[in-house]
Enzyme design. Structure first.
Site, PDB file in Angstrom:
ATOM      1  N   ASP A 199       0.857  -1.177   0.000  1.00  0.00           N
ATOM      2  CA  ASP A 199       0.000   0.000   0.000  1.00  0.00           C
ATOM      3  C   ASP A 199       0.902   1.239   0.000  1.00  0.00           C
ATOM      4  OD1 ASP A 199      -2.336   1.638   0.394  1.00  0.00           O
ATOM      5  OD2 ASP A 199      -1.725   1.803   2.489  1.00  0.00           O
ATOM      6  N   ASP A 246      -2.229  -0.688   5.949  1.00  0.00           N
ATOM      7  CA  ASP A 246      -2.542  -0.168   7.285  1.00  0.00           C
ATOM      8  C   ASP A 246      -3.987   0.247   7.467  1.00  0.00           C
ATOM      9  OD1 ASP A 246      -2.182   3.346   7.362  1.00  0.00           O
ATOM     10  OD2 ASP A 246      -2.205   2.133   5.554  1.00  0.00           O
ATOM     11  N   ASP A 281      -7.484  -1.576   3.364  1.00  0.00           N
ATOM     12  CA  ASP A 281      -6.480  -2.611   3.091  1.00  0.00           C
ATOM     13  C   ASP A 281      -6.860  -3.963   3.690  1.00  0.00           C
ATOM     14  OD1 ASP A 281      -4.757  -0.834   1.753  1.00  0.00           O
ATOM     15  OD2 ASP A 281      -3.930  -0.137   3.656  1.00  0.00           O
TER      16      ASP A 281
END
Length: 705
Positions: free
Chosen positions: A343, A592, A596
């Site tokens: 990410d 995080d 996600d």
């Protein structure tokens, strides 16, 4: 012999108000197993001395009997309990073999088996206790009391377990910090080596985070408690490692599945080894002795012990370095990954803005420092992330920050304040980038891209990006119609630091005087982590982000990534992970946020950034990085692979010992004492080999720079 991990490493859950008592390094004689083994050894040596001295059988038989009882009662009890549940325990096989030896007059050999068996169990218990000590030893770092500051300014000493979120602590020079929190006042240095591994003390100023158990330097600090004592870095490490110790890896489950069948096979083979020679006229004593020796050397003690010590040692080592691996299954799976997907916001970047460009208008009469000081003065009363970044930038340059009056903030628009008698506003921008809110006074929108195009060589959504596009005139995006803007706005330069930046415009008495560009701060170890993951997996990580493609390309260029998939919804991230895995790859996803969590669940293995990670992401992930140090991602993957290698080594060692000793007993004549020594020696060797991963040298993080 069974490795009894759960009884020692995970005795109980850690409650919110009852942290485990600090424990020192376990002493050998503190373990019941060690005391019983010592008693058995003393009794055996006494019996041996009497035997060699010519004492009668009943005289030297009494110490031998004591050795049988003290060294064998616990494994006998465990074996009978297992038998009552219709399972055959290897402990029971050892006891039967010892009693069988005694029944044919080999009392000395049977007692030797009991002593070595008990000693092996004591060594295993000690190794397990030391594994627990390596984690629980962190608790010794946390002080038992702290100085709490009351609302009226007075101080009181309270147990750290009674601290609550929001309490203010006074940390005097040389004291250990009592809770995880944020510095409110004071400047000092904190020795965080035991928590973060940083070799030098770290300067702590207002706004900086501090950890429970770290050592304060020469300054006094006032710290606001941000986490309940049970949620501190140390307590979370202990709790999650204890929970992980209760799980079993697939390899261990497979071994335990075949263990029962193998044990039954050993019993059947032992009966055959005894009956077949006897049927062909062999001596009863010789046949029974050979059968007892066979039962001992064929028992799968070392095989049972091959898997869990390496994995638990790896979990404990990772926990000491701030990576909480939730289970032995998760630790084993981490070593299997061959592709990483990352990410962006909060993972490769810190999710916090920083000022990257200050551009006064030519006719404003201000230079860069004056413009920044003006904006910082107006923003100083605001708690918005962009406001904090502007104020921080001014303080870093040592600029004076004037007092603002009549401060107002309009969500989604900006802020307004009177500074030195003149009305100063920081205007909004239309769009959002970098996952950062764009209006300094509040609101969520996308910022203006000063460059507007990604870097050469980066694949965004499968298309080659170029830097051919012209820059955007940032002066047209301050929240008013273009016609109302002055024509004196400075054209942006297209500096790579400003690609995908959020831009705010500063105006004085309604007239724009300049612009500030802010970007999400890239983590200092992001590029090194991407390179390390590429080296480990043989494939460059994939960037999966919900941000726009231009911002994603800027981050990709800075971290050396080439495969970028941007503007993804949560379900798009899941589909991207699944698409990669359909090609036969095993994906590690690192993220995080709430968005996600689905990808963390869909990936072969998931790691969450713990400091600012959402509760859903932390629950879903297989591992949590407590301190958001990206360099620990490749380090824990490397540690997992080392654990898997040790598992294979242990299985080879155990299999080799069993094969050699069994063949020796069947083909030749293997003395019972030698068989006992070989069998128990291999068990201890396998256990100690697995504990190698407790060493500090087993952890090798990649450090940026």
């Amino acid at each position: 012999m069974v490795w009894r991990v759960s009884a020692t490493l995970a005795p109980r859950q850690t409650s919110a108000r009852s942290l485990p008592a600090p424990r020192r390094r376990t002493r050998v004689l503190a373990l019941p197993e060690a005391r019983w083994a010592l008693a058995a050894l003393v009794a055996f040596l006494l019996g041996l001395a009497l035997d060699l001295g010519g004492a009668s059988a009943w005289v030297h038989g009494i110490p031998y009997a004591v050795a049988y009882v003290t060294g064998g009662w616990e494994p006998a009890l465990e074996g009978l309990r297992a038998l009552r549940e219709k399972t055959l325990d290897v402990d029971l096989l050892m006891i039967v073999a010892a009693l069988g030896a005694a029944a044919i007059g080999q009392v000395l050999d049977g007692a030797l088996l009991i002593v070595i068996f008990a000693t092996s169990g004591a060594l295993e218990a000690l190794a397990t206790a030391r594994t627990a000590d390596s984690v629980r030893g962190l608790l010794d770092l946390a002080p038992t009391t702290a100085t709490r500051v009351r609302a009226d300014g007075t101080e009181e000493a309270v147990p750290t377990a009674e601290l609550a979120v929001g309490d203010t602590l006074l940390i005097r020079p040389g004291e250990r910090i009592g809770a995880d929190g944020t510095v409110l006042d004071g400047t000092s240095e904190a020795d965080q080596a035991t928590i973060t591994g940083e070799p030098l003390p770290v300067v702590k100023r207002p706004g900086d985070e501090v950890f429970a158990g770290t050592l304060n330097g020469t300054g006094a600090l006032r710290v606001r408690v941000d986490r309940d004592p049970a949620d501190s870095v140390i307590a979370r490490i202990v709790t999650l490692v204890e929970e992980a110790s209760r799980t079993k890896a697939p390899t261990q489950l497979f071994i335990e599945k075949i263990e029962q069948r193998y044990a039954v096979g050993v019993v059947a083979a032992t009966l055959a080894v005894f009956a077949v020679p006897l049927a062909f006229g062999a001596d009863l004593t010789d046949a029974l002795l050979r059968a007892m020796t066979f039962m001992i050397v064929a028992s799968p003690c070392a095989v049972v012990l091959a898997t869990m010590p390496p994995l638990l040692s790896a979990i404990a080592n990772a926990g000491r370095h701030g990576v909480l691996v939730k289970s032995a299954v998760a630790m084993e799976r981490l070593g299997e990954i061959d592709t990483a997907a990352l990410d962006k916001t909060g993972t490769l970047t810190e999710g916090a803005p920083e000022v990257t460009a200050v551009r006064p208008l030519p006719d404003s009469g201000l230079d860069e420092e004056q413009l920044l000081a003006l904006a910082a003065a107006a923003e100083n009363p605001s708690e918005h992330p962009l406001a904090r970044a502007i104020v921080a930038a001014a303080r870093e340059r040592g600029l004076p920050i004037a007092t603002a009056r009549e401060f107002t903030a309009t969500p989604g628009e900006g802020i307004s304040a009177v500074v030195d008698g003149r009305r100063v506003t920081v205007g909004r921008t239309r769009d959002s980038v970098d996952g950062l809110p764009s209006a300094a006074g509040g609101g969520q929108a996308d910022g203006v891209r000063l460059d507007g195009q990604p870097a050469d060589g980066v694949l965004v959504d499968g298309r080659r990006a170029t830097a051919d596009g012209g820059p955007v005139d940032v002066a047209q995006d301050i929240g008013r119609p273009p016609a109302a803007q002055p024509s004196t706005a400075p054209p942006p330069t297209g500096d790579r630091r400003e690609r995908g930046a959020t831009v705010v415009t500063v105006a004085r008495d309604g007239v724009p005087v300049g612009t500030l560009a802010l970007t999400d701060r890239l983590r200092p170890d992001a590029a090194a982590t991407a390179a390390a993951l590429t080296a480990l997996t043989g494939a460059a990580p994939v960037l999966l982000t919900g941000d726009n493609r231009h911002t994603a390309a800027r981050v990709a260029e800075a971290t050396g990534l080439t495969d970028v998939r941007a503007e993804l919804l949560p379900e798009d991230k899941v589909n991207a992970v699944r698409d990669i895995q359909r090609t036969g790859r095993k994906v590690l996803f690192v993220g995080d946020g709430v968005n996600d969590a689905p990808a963390l669940a869909a990936a072969h293995s998931g790691i969450a950034m713990g400091r600012a990670g959402s509760d859903l992401a932390l629950e879903t992930a297989d591992a949590v990085i407590v301190r958001d140090e990206l360099a620990t991602v490749p380090a824990v993957v490397r540690l997992s692979r080392a654990a898997r290698r040790l598992v294979v080594q242990n299985l080879v060692i155990a299999g080799t010992f069993i094969t050699v000793l069994v063949v020796w007993d069947l083909v030749g004549h293997l003395p019972l004492p030698l068989g006992v020594a070989g069998h128990e020696g291999s068990t201890v060797l396998v256990g100690l080999n697995g504990l190698r991963l407790l060493r500090e040298s087993a952890w090798r993080p990649d450090r940026a720079g």
